[in-house]
Design a protein around this motif. Structure first.
Motif, mmCIF file in Angstrom:
data_model
loop_
_atom_site.group_PDB
_atom_site.id
_atom_site.type_symbol
_atom_site.label_atom_id
_atom_site.label_comp_id
_atom_site.label_asym_id
_atom_site.label_seq_id
_atom_site.Cartn_x
_atom_site.Cartn_y
_atom_site.Cartn_z
ATOM 1 N N LEU A 193 0.824 -1.202 0.000
ATOM 2 C CA LEU A 193 0.000 0.000 0.000
ATOM 3 C C LEU A 193 0.858 1.252 0.000
ATOM 4 C CD1 LEU A 193 -2.901 -0.950 2.396
ATOM 5 C CD2 LEU A 193 -3.087 -0.238 0.028
ATOM 6 N N CYS A 194 1.943 1.224 0.807
ATOM 7 C CA CYS A 194 2.843 2.390 0.817
ATOM 8 C C CYS A 194 3.431 2.633 -0.541
ATOM 9 C CB CYS A 194 3.982 2.152 1.808
ATOM 10 S SG CYS A 194 3.524 2.401 3.505
ATOM 11 N N ASP A 195 3.814 1.566 -1.200
ATOM 12 C CA ASP A 195 4.391 1.721 -2.523
ATOM 13 C C ASP A 195 3.424 2.373 -3.472
ATOM 14 O OD1 ASP A 195 6.678 -1.061 -3.091
ATOM 15 O OD2 ASP A 195 6.933 1.009 -2.414
ATOM 16 N N LEU A 196 2.133 2.093 -3.257
ATOM 17 C CA LEU A 196 1.146 2.686 -4.135
ATOM 18 C C LEU A 196 0.937 4.163 -3.840
ATOM 19 C CD1 LEU A 196 -1.522 -0.100 -4.416
ATOM 20 C CD2 LEU A 196 0.060 0.689 -6.136
ATOM 21 N N GLY A 197 1.498 4.604 -2.787
ATOM 22 C CA GLY A 197 1.439 6.043 -2.559
ATOM 23 C C GLY A 197 0.469 6.469 -1.494
#
Lengths: 73, 843
Positions: free
Chosen positions: A38-42
């Motif tokens: 989820l973090c990678d998705l921003g």
């Protein structure tokens, strides 16, 4: 995913899991991987942390409501 | 395509997360979660709401800073081994994890989650002590910031509600968060306008404009902290202004040093501000709905940190104000005044500053004292030089410029510094001497380390004094050596005394003998060449010829400018030519004074010479009575009495003159000379010599009645001199007449006896026939004429005698009233048996 990428991904996850253990966050591997994705998705990490916290709070309400539920046959 | 995939992945992931979390929450033996249960859906919706409410993080994405703060927290909780391993892991993670793009987000996430967990464990604030599982934990946050998150057993949540209300109220008042204000204050401290804190030019201060809603307390704190910013603006404005003026050479070396020292202090200040800024952007954030975050750096903490820089900045701004218009040594002096402060912090600060500022000044002093060079482009030094001729170099070439004299250099030290440099220059210019360089290097070697550049500075005034004293001692000694040995100062002084002050008696006698007849002519008929020739003759005839030819060279005849009617006696004088460097001592005015004394002494000598001349005519007492036996008794008596009167008068005058002469020669000239010689022996530098010489001349002038106080006395003295000269001429005439008479007498007496002899004598008397017509007369007429002559003479002499005694009385009566104590000695000599006092009881 090619094996190389898979290996790095696994290593990163390992590292992150170690760090989270040191910090005593109480997260398991799987949840951590979801969060990382989820973090990678921003997504805002503050928001994610808030979700984690709120949903854990629910645990108490759920657990408090559960005995009531489990008391029911 | 990928984005859509991502978009698609998002809700799936969220759902999965929720599921995971909730299933975590379930107790072990419960049934698995139904994804479609209403609780699940509620939670999912809630999660989505949270996620959409905060889209931007409140912190700058700096993974390293976050990792740092985590480490610190771990270390603070005494888990340092874990901190180390965390650091290790993080570094590996940062380098290796390519799959994770948003590393800082992950780290941040972990941090927040762990903090939340810990805070949920160590929850209860001191306000609610009645909670069962409460442990009074040490936590450093304001209690009401966690108000919204209390796990309280308060049934109707009254406190919770109260806290929530309070939080809402505070949030309402504080339009601006504290950390934003802190950041703005930090900007203001560097002179830059922040978002909320602006510079108001009318009131010259930084303030939060009234349009922004901020509580009064905060406003006043911000205001006081921003004073630092105002001061900073002043100081940096001054520095940039000075830097602009550098090319115009308006700002001297001292000003430049001052600016650079200020800039150093400012760079320290910047360092502090940078550290503070790093701290301020390192929050300990709480995911909470509180108004202020628990930043490490709050306004109050900032106030504490900025207290010390505030003091320093205030000092600097004060100095800048004072020194805006000053330069050079005056600036150093003004700063020094500020350094007289009791606070050790201030004292240390000022000392550092002053050391830098005064370094150029001290360098200038060092060069001046050791090399005599004035390198002072900006006119900052307290010694100024002006181009003058060689003979006035010592007296006027350099002087002190008091405005530029800093206060930590005392006036006596400044005098010594001036004198040392002046001596070096004097030696270099006037004496053409190179030996002073050796003296200077001796000083340097002696002092060793302390005399190297920058070795002594402000605060080490005693080192400076020592250096100056050493240099002064050596240079002065060298100078005096040169003056005495090479230029034979003492010999020249002695020569002046012998010639100009008529010390060389035999020379003066010869000179007077030879030059006397010449000088009786009117002034405009006398040629100085002839007189110079006569001077040479006199020198060769006396002991003066054995003198040093260099000295004799300098002795010359000088004819003063004359008016018509002047005799040679009035315009004749001698002069001595003193060249560089001795003309520093024997300046024009000094030589003029010598000239005056010479004139006086010359007159006195002339009178004395006249008297001795009269004595010479009087002495051969061949006016024996037998020549005058044939005269009438009355005439004889008259003759005798006239003669006696003449002699008595002569004796009186001689007594006066010889005592005066003795007084002048011995009590004035010799005494002053011996004083001068003894002072010359102990003189330490040229200034001492000059002073001694001044004293010598002054005492001579005063004691020989030439000073201003004795003007009436000297006038009467000169009248007496004139009278004496008149007496001399009268006496000469008298004796001439008597000798004539005698000649007549003897001639006429023996004329009857010796005709042959008379023939030869007739020839003699023929010569004297032109003079008088006595030959033709008989004896009676002779007697009559003689009587008449004698009577006239007698009357003249009487007149002279009366005048003389009255003048003398006047002179002597004025003596005791004089202030100079030595004139009492003159009075004593003149009146040693109180003759005059008895004569005129008015004395």
């Amino acid at each position: 995913m090619d094996p190389e990428a898979a290996r790095t991904a696994r290593e990163s996850l390992d590292l992150a899991f170690h760090m989270s253990n040191i910090l005593d966050t109480g997260l398991d591997r799987h949840t951590l991987s979801v969060l990382i994705a989820l973090c990678d998705l921003g997504v805002n990490p503050e928001a994610l942390a808030a979700v984690v916290k709120e949903l854990r709070k629910e645990k108490t309400s759920l657990s408090s409501s559960l005995p009531a539920a489990s008391s029911l046959p | 395509m990928e984005e859509e995939e991502d978009q698609q992945k998002l809700p799936d992931l969220v759902k999965e997360l929720v599921q995971r979390l909730l299933s975590q929450n379930l107790p072990p033996n419960s049934p698995p979660l139904n994804p479609n249960s209403p609780e699940f859906i509620n939670s999912l919706r809630y999660a989505h709401r949270i996620l959409s409410s905060r889209l931007t993080p409140s912190v700058a994405p700096d993974a390293a800073a976050i990792a740092d703060s985590i480490k610190r927290r771990l270390a603070a909780h005494a888990r340092s081994s874990e901190a180390l391993s965390f650091a290790d892991l993080f570094s590996k993670f940062a380098h290796k994890a390519q799959s994770v793009n948003n590393k800082w987000a992950v780290i941040y996430l972990l941090k927040i989650i762990s903090e939340d967990r810990h805070h949920s464990h160590h929850q209860p604030p001191p306000l609610l002590p009645n909670l069962a599982f409460s442990q009074p934990a040490t936590h450093h946050h304001k209690p009401w910031t966690n108000g919204a998150l209390l796990i309280s057993k308060d049934p109707d949540n009254r406190r919770d509600v109260a806290f929530r209300d309070f939080v809402a109220f505070v949030r309402e008042e504080n339009e601006v968060s504290e950390e934003a204000l802190v950041r703005d204050v930090l900007y203001a401290c560097q002179g830059v306008d922040g978002k909320f804190v602006k510079f108001e030019s009318e009131s010259k201060r930084y303030a939060v404009p009234d349009s922004v809603r901020v509580p009064r307390a905060t406003r006043s704190i911000v205001h006081s902290l921003c004073e630092l910013g105002v001061l900073f603006r002043n100081v940096s404005g001054y520095i940039s202004q000075s830097m602009d003026r550098f090319p115009a050479e308006d700002v001297g070396t001292v000003g430049q040093a001052f600016c650079s020292a200020l800039q150093d202090e400012l760079s320290e200040y910047y360092k502090l501000l940078a550290v503070l800024e790093a701290q301020s952007s390192n929050p300990i954030p709480l995911v909470s709905e509180s108004a202020t975050s628990g930043n490490y750096l709050s306004l109050r903490r900032l106030a504490v940190w900025l207290a010390e820089p505030m003091v320093k900045m205030r000092l600097m701004a004060d100095l800048v104000e004072k020194c805006r218009v000053l330069r050079g040594g005056a600036m150093a002096g003004a700063i020094h005044l500020h350094a007289q402060h009791g606070d050790p912090l201030v004292h240390e600060f000022m000392r550092r500053l002053l050391q830098r500022v005064c370094s150029s000044l001290f360098e200038m002093v060092r060069r001046w004292v050791l090399e005599g060079e004035l390198e002072d482009i900006f006119a900052e030094f307290f010694i100024v030089g002006q181009p003058v001729k060689a003979e006035s170099l010592w007296r006027e070439g350099y002087r002190l410029h008091d405005a530029m004299l800093p206060l930590f250099i005392s006036p006596s030290l400044a005098q010594r510094i001036l004198r040392t440099g002046k001596s070096i220059n004097f030696l270099r210019v006037c004496c053409e001497d190179r030996g002073w360089a050796d003296a200077a290097t001796e000083v340097v070697d002696d002092k060793g380390a302390a005399s190297r550049r920058g070795g002594f500075g402000y605060g080490e005034t005693d080192t400076l004094e020592f250096l100056v004293d050493e240099a002064a001692k050596r240079i002065d000694k060298h100078l005096l050596d040169v003056i005495f040995k090479r230029y034979k100062f003492k010999e020249h002084c002695l020569a002046i005394k012998r010639y100009l002050l008529l010390g060389q008696g035999d020379f003066v006698q010869y000179l007077m003998d030879i030059v006397g007849p010449e000088l009786s002519e009117p002034a405009n008929t006398i040629s100085s060449f002839k007189l110079s020739g006569l001077l040479e003759t006199a020198i060769r005839a006396s002991n003066a010829q054995y003198d040093d030819p260099d000295i004799l060279d300098r002795l010359r005849v000088k004819m003063m400018p004359h008016e018509s009617g002047d005799r040679g006696w009035d315009v004749f004088s001698l002069e001595y030519d003193a060249r560089v460097p001795l003309d520093t001592v024997f300046t024009e005015s000094v030589m003029a004074r010598y000239l005056r004394i010479f004139n006086f002494l010359w007159k006195l000598r002339r009178v004395e010479h006249a008297l001795t001349g009269t004595w010479k005519t009087m002495k051969p007492n061949c006016i024996t009575s037998n020549s005058f036996t044939r005269l009438q008794h009355a005439v004889k008596m008259q003759l005798v009495s006239t003669l006696r009167r003449c002699q008595v008068l002569w004796v009186e005058i001689n007594h006066f003159i010889s005592n005066l002469q003795y007084y002048i020669m011995f009590e004035v000239l010799e005494v002053s000379w011996s004083n001068f010689v003894s002072e010359m022996e102990v003189a330490e530098d040229l200034d001492d010599l000059l002073a001694a010489h001044e004293k010598y001349l002054h005492s001579i002038v005063e004691k020989s009645l030439l000073g201003e106080l004795s003007q009436s006395l000297s006038k009467s003295l000169f009248v007496i001199f004139d009278l004496i000269l008149r007496f001399r001429s009268r006496a000469d005439r008298l004796y001439e007449g008597i000798h004539e008479l005698q000649a007549r007498m003897t001639e006429s007496s023996s004329s009857s006896r010796d005709q042959n002899k008379s023939r030869t004598r007739k020839q003699l008397t023929d010569k004297s026939a032109e003079q008088g017509s006595w030959i033709a007369d008989g004896r009676k007429a002779l007697t009559q004429r003689a009587g008449e002559f004698l009577r006239n003479m007698g009357q003249d002499l009487d007149a002279i005698a009366k005048e003389y005694s009255s003048l003398q009385e006047e002179f002597i009566s004025q003596l005791p009233v004089q202030q100079h104590v030595d004139l009492k000695f003159l009075f004593f000599r003149l009146d040693f048996n109180e003759f005059y006092r008895r004569l005129c009881p008015s004395m």
